[in-house]
Design an enzyme around this catalytic site. Structure first.
Site, PDB file in Angstrom:
ATOM      1  N   SER A  64       7.488  25.271  22.016  1.00 18.76           N
ATOM      2  CA  SER A  64       7.508  25.514  23.462  1.00 18.76           C
ATOM      3  C   SER A  64       6.286  26.294  23.937  1.00 18.76           C
ATOM      4  O   SER A  64       5.635  27.007  23.172  1.00 18.76           O
ATOM      5  CB  SER A  64       8.769  26.283  23.849  1.00 18.76           C
TER       6      SER A  64
HETATM    7  N1  SAM Z   1      12.175  26.825  19.478  1.00 15.24           N
HETATM    8  C1  SAM Z   1      11.221  25.856  18.983  1.00 15.24           C
HETATM    9  C2  SAM Z   1       9.941  26.477  18.517  1.00 15.24           C
HETATM   10  O1  SAM Z   1       9.743  27.677  18.705  1.00 15.24           O
HETATM   11  O2  SAM Z   1       9.127  25.735  17.936  1.00 15.24           O
HETATM   12  C3  SAM Z   1      10.963  24.727  19.954  1.00 15.24           C
HETATM   13  C4  SAM Z   1      12.062  23.803  20.020  1.00 15.24           C
HETATM   14  S1  SAM Z   1      11.838  22.189  20.647  1.00 15.24           S
HETATM   15  C5  SAM Z   1      11.361  22.443  22.303  1.00 15.24           C
HETATM   16  C6  SAM Z   1      13.571  21.754  20.723  1.00 15.24           C
HETATM   17  C7  SAM Z   1      14.215  21.543  19.380  1.00 15.24           C
HETATM   18  O3  SAM Z   1      15.612  21.341  19.586  1.00 15.24           O
HETATM   19  C8  SAM Z   1      13.717  20.301  18.662  1.00 15.24           C
HETATM   20  O4  SAM Z   1      13.205  20.655  17.404  1.00 15.24           O
HETATM   21  C9  SAM Z   1      14.973  19.426  18.526  1.00 15.24           C
HETATM   22  O5  SAM Z   1      15.009  18.667  17.360  1.00 15.24           O
HETATM   23  C10 SAM Z   1      16.060  20.477  18.574  1.00 15.24           C
HETATM   24  N2  SAM Z   1      17.403  19.992  18.921  1.00 15.24           N
HETATM   25  C11 SAM Z   1      17.770  19.095  19.873  1.00 15.24           C
HETATM   26  N3  SAM Z   1      19.108  18.953  19.871  1.00 15.24           N
HETATM   27  C12 SAM Z   1      19.607  19.797  18.910  1.00 15.24           C
HETATM   28  C13 SAM Z   1      20.902  20.129  18.443  1.00 15.24           C
HETATM   29  N4  SAM Z   1      22.020  19.558  18.936  1.00 15.24           N
HETATM   30  N5  SAM Z   1      21.022  21.035  17.454  1.00 15.24           N
HETATM   31  C14 SAM Z   1      19.922  21.629  16.925  1.00 15.24           C
HETATM   32  N6  SAM Z   1      18.661  21.356  17.326  1.00 15.24           N
HETATM   33  C15 SAM Z   1      18.508  20.464  18.320  1.00 15.24           C
END
Ligand code: SAM
Length: 224
Positions: A64
């Site tokens: 992000s």
């Molecule tokens: N917090 C992260 C970082 O600092 O790099 C950025 C996260 S990215 C914007 C969103 C993440 O949410 C993705 O890696 C995606 O695979 C994950 N995601 C989406 N749905 C999810 C779920 N139900 N459970 C866990 N992770 C999930």
């Protein structure tokens, strides 16, 4: 200019920008100053690590935008003894920011590759107060509940009930939510009593979809 000097200059500009955009919690600013964002991106993106923008990571996901990480972290109203849950580990960067502020962080990622890489990276960097789980984060991590705060770093259609039920009374859930998969409202949901919440709208944001039992279904996410 060497790469190191270039990064230091970029990092100072990046911290100045966070303050200029209204981030004022000193613990959040300190965490943003100390966590090395360059360690959470691919080698080809190291020179862009202190740009205030999201960057691509594996599995078509993103690390992000730093301002959004700081905004969400500040919105969680954290204290040093807090236990927090993050949904969407991605690169592990936001988990490291949280781990610099609170006592214990639990984080869940749905892609095994991302979960494994983030866990390795966090361990190598010495963040020993973070536990990573691969699974559907919309259901939370009941074994370690209740949490003082929960942050979701992907956008869901609604606020997952499972996550609200895993907050302490007075606990805060910060989540991007809304019916449009490409644009959400950032919400802070405070559990004010066992069966009562208060919701504040912190503004418009744009996140990758939250896919899971209490999020978007995989077919909905592919179809859009
Ligand atoms: N917090 C992260 C970082 O600092 O790099 C950025 C996260 S990215 C914007 C969103 C993440 O949410 C993705 O890696 C995606 O695979 C994950 N995601 C989406 N749905 C999810 C779920 N139900 N459970 C866990 N992770 C999930």
């Amino acid at each position: 200019m060497t790469r190191e000097l270039f990064q230091r200059k970029d990092k100072q500009q990046f911290l100045d920008l966070l303050e200029a955009r209204g981030i004022s919690d000193k613990r959040v600013l300190k965490a943003m100053a100390t966590v090395p964002r360059e360690a959470f991106v691919g080698r080809d993106l190291v020179d862009s690590a202190y740009r205030d923008s999201p960057l691509p990571i594996e599995e078509g996901q993103t690390i992000s935008q730093p301002y959004i990480v700081a905004l969400m972290t500040e919105a969680m109203q954290l204290g040093p003894d807090d236990k927090v849950l993050e949904i969407g580990t991605g690169s592990g960067y936001a988990a490291a920011v949280l781990a610099s502020i609170v006592k214990q962080v639990y984080t869940i990622e749905r892609y095994p590759l991302l979960a494994d890489h983030a866990a390795e990276r966090l361990e190598e960097l010495g963040y020993d107060n973070v536990a990573v789980l691969c699974g559907d984060g919309t259901l939370g991590w009941p074994e370690h509940a209740p949490y003082d705060a929960i942050v979701v770093t992907a956008g869901g259609p609604d606020v997952p009930k499972s996550l609200v039920s895993q907050l302490v009374i007075g606990g805060r859930l910060v989540i991007p939510a809304g019916p449009d998969q490409h644009r959400q409202q950032l919400l802070r949901v405070t559990r004010v009593a066992a069966a009562k919440t208060q919701t504040e709208d912190l503004g418009g944001v744009r996140f990758v979809p939250l896919i899971g039992e209490e999020g978007w279904s995989e077919s909905e996410a592919k179809w859009r």
